[in-house]
Scaffold this motif. Structure first.
Motif, PDB file in Angstrom:
ATOM      1  N   ILE A   1      -3.831   2.519   7.090  1.00  0.00           N
ATOM      2  CA  ILE A   1      -3.208   2.651   5.758  1.00  0.00           C
ATOM      3  C   ILE A   1      -4.215   2.307   4.661  1.00  0.00           C
ATOM      4  O   ILE A   1      -4.304   2.994   3.635  1.00  0.00           O
ATOM      5  N   ASP A   2      -5.001   1.258   4.864  1.00  0.00           N
ATOM      6  CA  ASP A   2      -6.011   0.883   3.867  1.00  0.00           C
ATOM      7  C   ASP A   2      -7.025   2.005   3.673  1.00  0.00           C
ATOM      8  O   ASP A   2      -7.447   2.288   2.537  1.00  0.00           O
ATOM      9  N   ALA A   3      -7.462   2.647   4.768  1.00  0.00           N
ATOM     10  CA  ALA A   3      -8.442   3.729   4.677  1.00  0.00           C
ATOM     11  C   ALA A   3      -7.875   4.915   3.908  1.00  0.00           C
ATOM     12  O   ALA A   3      -8.548   5.507   3.057  1.00  0.00           O
ATOM     13  N   VAL A   4      -6.611   5.249   4.201  1.00  0.00           N
ATOM     14  CA  VAL A   4      -5.974   6.371   3.501  1.00  0.00           C
ATOM     15  C   VAL A   4      -5.809   6.059   2.018  1.00  0.00           C
ATOM     16  O   VAL A   4      -6.114   6.875   1.145  1.00  0.00           O
ATOM     17  N   GLN A   5      -5.317   4.863   1.713  1.00  0.00           N
ATOM     18  CA  GLN A   5      -5.114   4.487   0.306  1.00  0.00           C
ATOM     19  C   GLN A   5      -6.435   4.446  -0.458  1.00  0.00           C
ATOM     20  O   GLN A   5      -6.493   4.834  -1.631  1.00  0.00           O
TER      21      GLN A   5
END
Length: 318
Positions: free
Chosen positions: A60-64
C-alpha cells in the motif's frame, strides 16, 4: 515477471510504447529478487520493484507513493501548460496588433490626405511608408517563425527532413556567419565584435538558408536581451570534427530553471520587461541545429549574460 503468454517486462514495454498508458506508474511485484531482474525492470521504466515476501502495508505504501508522485507530476505539467497559455495570451495579441496598428494608422493618414486633396508632403509620406514597411517586416517575421517552427516539429518527428536538409553543405562558412551577424546588428542599430578562426576549406553540414536563420535569431536575441552600450561577440572555429560558433552577450541572463524550460512560446519576465516576439527564435535555432545532427547549448547567469554555443558537423572528405 514470469507471467504466461506475456511476461512482466513485455507488459511494461507495451505500456511505455502506447501514448495512452505511458504515464501510468508501474510496480513490479515478484519473487525474482536478483539484481539483474530489478535493474532490467527499472531501466525499462518501472516506478518501483517489490520482491516477495512483502507485507500489505509495504504494498500500500508503494502504491500510494507512486500515486502521489504521479499527482505531483500532473500538477507540474498543468503549471507548465498554464505558463505557456499565459505567454501566448499576453504575447500574441500584442505581437499581432502592434504592427497592424502601425500599418493601418499610416495608411489611414495617407488616405485622409488624398481624400482631402492635401498637397503631398514628401518627408511626411516617406515617414509613413517607412513605418508601414517596418511594421510589415515585423509581422512577416512573426508569421514566418510560426510556420517554420510548425514545419520543423513535423520534420523532427519523422516527417520529410528534405524540406530543411539538402545541398552539399557550406564552404567558407565564416563569411556567411560574419555577413549575417553584421546584418542583424545593422537591423538592431548595434555593432557586433567578430573573431574568426575557422578554416575556409572545411565544408560544414548545414544549408546556407538554415545557417542564416540560426545566426540571425541568436544574434537578434543577444541584442534584444542586452543594453545598447554592452558588447555582443561572435566567435567561430573548428573543434575536433565540428564547426563551432559562440554568441555571447552581457545582458539580462537566465537561470538554470529557465534554460530547462526553453521551448516554443516560452518567454520569461514578460510582465516586467517590454520585449518583442513570441519566444520562437531560440527554439527554432535549436531545432535547426539538431536537424543537421548538431547541437545548441546555452550557458547563462542572471545579471551577467548569456553564451550560446552551436556545434555543426563537418562533411566527410572524399
Amino acid at each position: 515477471v514470469k507471467m504466461p503468454h506475456m511476461d512482466g517486462f513485455s507488459v511494461l514495454m507495451e505500456m511505455r510504447s502506447n501514448p495512452q498508458t505511458t504515464q501510468i506508474p508501474f510496480i513490479f511485484l515478484t519473487a525474482f529478487a536478483d539484481k539483474p531482474f530489478r535493474r532490467r525492470g527499472m531501466n525499462l521504466g518501472a516506478a518501483d520493484y517489490l520482491t516477495k515476501p512483502f507485507t500489505a502495508s509495504e504494498l500500500i505504501d508503494a502504491v500510494q507513493a507512486q500515486l502521489k508522485r504521479h499527482e505531483e507530476l500532473n500538477e507540474a505539467r498543468e503549471h507548465q501548460i498554464e505558463d505557456l497559455r499565459q505567454n501566448i495570451v499576453m504575447a500574441l495579441p500584442h505581437e499581432l496588433r502592434t504592427p497592424l496598428t502601425g500599418i493601418i494608422t499610416c495608411a489611414d493618414m495617407l488616405l485622409m490626405d488624398y481624400d482631402d486633396g492635401v498637397e503631398p508632403n514628401l518627408e511626411r509620406t516617406e515617414q509613413m511608408i517607412r513605418i508601414m514597411h517596418k511594421s510589415g517586416l515585423r509581422l512577416h517575421h512573426l508569421v514566418e517563425n510560426y510556420l517554420i517552427y510548425a514545419q520543423l516539429e513535423v520534420a523532427l518527428k519523422g516527417g520529410d527532413r528534405q524540406n530543411f536538409v539538402f545541398g552539399e553543405g557550406i564552404q567558407d562558412v565564416s563569411s556567411t556567419l560574419a555577413y549575417v551577424a553584421n546584418q542583424a546588428a545593422t537591423s538592431a542599430g548595434r555593432s557586433v565584435a567578430i573573431t574568426q578562426h575557422a578554416s575556409a576549406d572545411k565544408t560544414v553540414r548545414v544549408t546556407e538558408q538554415n545557417l542564416e536563420k540560426i545566426v540571425t535569431e541568436l544574434v537578434s536575441n543577444a541584442f534584444k536581451f542586452s543594453e545598447p552600450e554592452t558588447v555582443v561577440t561572435v566567435a567561430d572555429g573548428i573543434e575536433e570534427d565540428a564547426y563551432v560558433f559562440r554568441i555571447r552577450d552581457e545582458g539580462r541572463g537566465m537561470t538554470a530553471e529557465q534554460i530547462k524550460q526553453i521551448g516554443a512560446y516560452m518567454q520569461f519576465d514578460r510582465r516586467i520587461y517590454e520585449q518583442q516576439g513570441m519566444g520562437l527564435g531560440l527554439i527554432i535555432a535549436k531545432r535547426l541545429a539538431e536537424l543537421h545532427e548538431g547541437q545548441l547549448k546555452i550557458e547563462s547567469e542572471p545579471g551577467v549574460g548569456t553564451k550560446v554555443t552551436v556545434r555543426l558537423p563537418l562533411m566527410e572528405t572524399a
